[in-house]
Write an enzyme that holds these catalytic residues in place. Structure first.
Site, PDB file in Angstrom:
ATOM      1  N   ASP A 133       3.731  14.210  -6.220  1.00  0.00           N
ATOM      2  CA  ASP A 133       3.347  13.004  -6.954  1.00  0.00           C
ATOM      3  C   ASP A 133       3.974  13.077  -8.341  1.00  0.00           C
ATOM      4  O   ASP A 133       3.702  14.015  -9.096  1.00  0.00           O
ATOM      5  CB  ASP A 133       1.811  12.966  -7.035  1.00  0.00           C
ATOM      6  CG  ASP A 133       1.284  11.684  -7.665  1.00  0.00           C
ATOM      7  OD1 ASP A 133       2.003  11.059  -8.464  1.00  0.00           O
ATOM      8  OD2 ASP A 133       0.134  11.334  -7.352  1.00  0.00           O
ATOM      9  N   LYS A 177      12.669  -0.119 -10.575  1.00  0.00           N
ATOM     10  CA  LYS A 177      12.036  -1.253  -9.893  1.00  0.00           C
ATOM     11  C   LYS A 177      10.803  -1.706 -10.660  1.00  0.00           C
ATOM     12  O   LYS A 177      10.077  -0.884 -11.226  1.00  0.00           O
ATOM     13  CB  LYS A 177      11.603  -0.815  -8.488  1.00  0.00           C
ATOM     14  CG  LYS A 177      11.187  -1.991  -7.605  1.00  0.00           C
ATOM     15  CD  LYS A 177       9.961  -1.770  -6.770  1.00  0.00           C
ATOM     16  CE  LYS A 177      10.071  -0.916  -5.560  1.00  0.00           C
ATOM     17  NZ  LYS A 177      10.710  -1.545  -4.428  1.00  0.00           N
ATOM     18  N   TRP A 205      18.257   5.259  -0.607  1.00  0.00           N
ATOM     19  CA  TRP A 205      18.959   5.319  -1.902  1.00  0.00           C
ATOM     20  C   TRP A 205      19.624   6.678  -2.075  1.00  0.00           C
ATOM     21  O   TRP A 205      20.747   6.771  -2.590  1.00  0.00           O
ATOM     22  CB  TRP A 205      17.987   5.077  -3.062  1.00  0.00           C
ATOM     23  CG  TRP A 205      17.637   3.643  -3.306  1.00  0.00           C
ATOM     24  CD1 TRP A 205      17.579   2.639  -2.372  1.00  0.00           C
ATOM     25  CD2 TRP A 205      17.294   3.043  -4.562  1.00  0.00           C
ATOM     26  NE1 TRP A 205      17.214   1.461  -2.980  1.00  0.00           N
ATOM     27  CE2 TRP A 205      17.025   1.681  -4.309  1.00  0.00           C
ATOM     28  CE3 TRP A 205      17.173   3.528  -5.857  1.00  0.00           C
ATOM     29  CZ2 TRP A 205      16.657   0.794  -5.327  1.00  0.00           C
ATOM     30  CZ3 TRP A 205      16.812   2.644  -6.874  1.00  0.00           C
ATOM     31  CH2 TRP A 205      16.556   1.291  -6.609  1.00  0.00           C
ATOM     32  N   GLY A 234      14.641   7.667   2.182  1.00  0.00           N
ATOM     33  CA  GLY A 234      15.873   8.324   1.770  1.00  0.00           C
ATOM     34  C   GLY A 234      17.121   7.462   1.693  1.00  0.00           C
ATOM     35  O   GLY A 234      18.216   7.980   1.467  1.00  0.00           O
ATOM     36  N   ASP A 257       9.496  12.365  -3.677  1.00  0.00           N
ATOM     37  CA  ASP A 257       8.543  11.392  -3.132  1.00  0.00           C
ATOM     38  C   ASP A 257       7.230  12.067  -2.760  1.00  0.00           C
ATOM     39  O   ASP A 257       7.191  13.268  -2.508  1.00  0.00           O
ATOM     40  CB  ASP A 257       9.107  10.677  -1.898  1.00  0.00           C
ATOM     41  CG  ASP A 257       8.483   9.298  -1.713  1.00  0.00           C
ATOM     42  OD1 ASP A 257       9.142   8.291  -2.061  1.00  0.00           O
ATOM     43  OD2 ASP A 257       7.316   9.207  -1.249  1.00  0.00           O
ATOM     44  N   ASP A 275      12.758   3.709  -7.434  1.00  0.00           N
ATOM     45  CA  ASP A 275      12.340   2.630  -6.539  1.00  0.00           C
ATOM     46  C   ASP A 275      10.859   2.829  -6.215  1.00  0.00           C
ATOM     47  O   ASP A 275      10.368   2.325  -5.207  1.00  0.00           O
ATOM     48  CB  ASP A 275      13.201   2.683  -5.259  1.00  0.00           C
ATOM     49  CG  ASP A 275      13.166   1.382  -4.458  1.00  0.00           C
ATOM     50  OD1 ASP A 275      12.807   0.335  -5.028  1.00  0.00           O
ATOM     51  OD2 ASP A 275      13.500   1.427  -3.261  1.00  0.00           O
TER      52      ASP A 275
HETATM   53  C1  LIG Z   1      10.086   1.342  -1.601  1.00  0.00           C
HETATM   54  S1  LIG Z   1       9.848   3.027  -1.257  1.00  0.00           S
HETATM   55  C2  LIG Z   1      11.385   3.739  -1.686  1.00  0.00           C
HETATM   56  C3  LIG Z   1      12.503   3.460  -0.727  1.00  0.00           C
HETATM   57  C4  LIG Z   1      13.732   4.281  -1.020  1.00  0.00           C
HETATM   58  N1  LIG Z   1      14.371   3.866  -2.248  1.00  0.00           N
HETATM   59  C5  LIG Z   1      14.740   4.207   0.093  1.00  0.00           C
HETATM   60  O1  LIG Z   1      15.852   3.730  -0.144  1.00  0.00           O
HETATM   61  O2  LIG Z   1      14.463   4.666   1.187  1.00  0.00           O
HETATM   62  C6  LIG Z   1       8.786   3.501  -2.561  1.00  0.00           C
HETATM   63  C7  LIG Z   1       8.396   4.954  -2.550  1.00  0.00           C
HETATM   64  O3  LIG Z   1       7.762   5.288  -3.781  1.00  0.00           O
HETATM   65  C8  LIG Z   1       6.950   6.404  -3.514  1.00  0.00           C
HETATM   66  N2  LIG Z   1       6.001   6.637  -4.607  1.00  0.00           N
HETATM   67  C9  LIG Z   1       5.074   5.786  -5.106  1.00  0.00           C
HETATM   68  N3  LIG Z   1       4.366   6.365  -6.069  1.00  0.00           N
HETATM   69  C10 LIG Z   1       4.861   7.618  -6.217  1.00  0.00           C
HETATM   70  C11 LIG Z   1       4.524   8.720  -7.050  1.00  0.00           C
HETATM   71  N4  LIG Z   1       3.518   8.643  -7.935  1.00  0.00           N
HETATM   72  N5  LIG Z   1       5.247   9.864  -6.928  1.00  0.00           N
HETATM   73  C12 LIG Z   1       6.233   9.953  -6.019  1.00  0.00           C
HETATM   74  N6  LIG Z   1       6.598   8.946  -5.196  1.00  0.00           N
HETATM   75  C13 LIG Z   1       5.912   7.797  -5.282  1.00  0.00           C
HETATM   76  C14 LIG Z   1       6.263   6.015  -2.207  1.00  0.00           C
HETATM   77  O4  LIG Z   1       5.731   7.144  -1.544  1.00  0.00           O
HETATM   78  C15 LIG Z   1       7.406   5.345  -1.449  1.00  0.00           C
HETATM   79  O5  LIG Z   1       8.008   6.213  -0.533  1.00  0.00           O
END
Ligand SMILES: C[S@@+](CC[C@H](N)C(=O)[O-])C[C@H]1O[C@@H](n2cnc3c(N)ncnc32)[C@H](O)[C@@H]1O
Length: 224
Positions: free
Chosen positions: A91, A156, A57, A55, A75, A116
């Site tokens: 998802d 990203k 961002w 959370g 997420d 991200d």
């Molecule tokens: C690097 S983290 C994000 C960090 C976030 N921006 C923060 O500031 O806390 C990447 C996130 O992408 C999510 N993610 C990856 N594939 C996803 C998908 N298909 N649907 C939803 N979320 C996804 C992962 O569960 C993970 O929590």
């Protein structure tokens, strides 16, 4: 998680700062650095934050947009409530999750789409790059129909062979496209952010064979 990773993580200045300043992740500083340089998020904006857990961002975006704005965070993982943020768990590749996000907007368009999203890291550089490109492409296919004309995108991506083609596709829809590696990105990481400013409102790019067998056809066509 190895002992070395844990030690590096503890030593990391951004991790300590996040803890001290009440941010849920060190990633929060990446978005602050993007926003300081490119001014993508403004007061009263509607912001989509794809892949928002835990959370950081969303916290940064909610602070900027203030009470009259809206942040919708999505997420796979559960995210504890954040003031000013509407959270969806699911998802992003699933239509049901996409429909929930659209419902949160209630027919309005976003001013900013952030992603991200990161695939589970396999350690195989090529595979991780490919999966990250799939998520980046999904961000555009889902997000651009929900982005207002003149809006901005931050997505990203992991460095690799498809990056130039990806950026070239984004360029067909935005006035300015920049690559940015925030200081808060770990030195060893291959991640970067594509910052796209001034959306023309025409919907997702025509991807052609992008990520297909002929995906590297456009390589070298631009020095973005
Ligand atoms: C690097 S983290 C994000 C960090 C976030 N921006 C923060 O500031 O806390 C990447 C996130 O992408 C999510 N993610 C990856 N594939 C996803 C998908 N298909 N649907 C939803 N979320 C996804 C992962 O569960 C993970 O929590």
């Amino acid at each position: 998680m190895g002992e070395r990773w844990v030690n590096e993580h503890r030593r990391d200045g951004y991790t300590r700062r996040a803890k001290k300043e009440g941010y849920r992740s060190r990633a929060a500083y990446k978005l602050m650095q993007v926003n300081k340089k490119f001014r993508v998020i403004h007061r009263n904006d509607i912001v989509l934050d794809l892949g928002c857990a835990p959370g950081g961002w969303s916290q940064v975006a909610a602070n900027i947009v203030e009470a009259k704005g809206l942040v919708v965070g999505v997420d796979l993982d559960q995210v504890d409530p954040i003031p000013g943020v509407t959270l969806v768990r699911g998802d992003m590749t699933h239509e049901i999750t996409q429909a929930s996000v659209r419902a949160c907007l209630g027919g309005r368009l976003a001013h900013v789409v952030l992603s991200d999203m990161s695939p589970s890291i396999s350690g195989n550089y090529g595979l991780d790059h490919f999966r990250s490109m799939q998520l980046s492409k999904l961000t555009l296919d889902f997000g651009l129909p929900l982005l207002s004309e003149g809006g901005h995108l931050v997505v990203k991506a992991f460095e690799g062979g498809e990056m130039t083609a990806f950026a070239n596709h984004i360029k067909t829809r935005f006035a300015r496209v920049k690559r940015f590696r925030p200081d808060a990105t770990r030195k060893a990481s291959s991640e970067l952010y594509v910052v796209a400013l001034g959306y023309d409102g025409r919907g997702p790019p025509e991807w052609g064979d992008f990520l297909g067998e002929d995906a590297d056809d456009e390589e070298g066509s631009d020095d973005w």
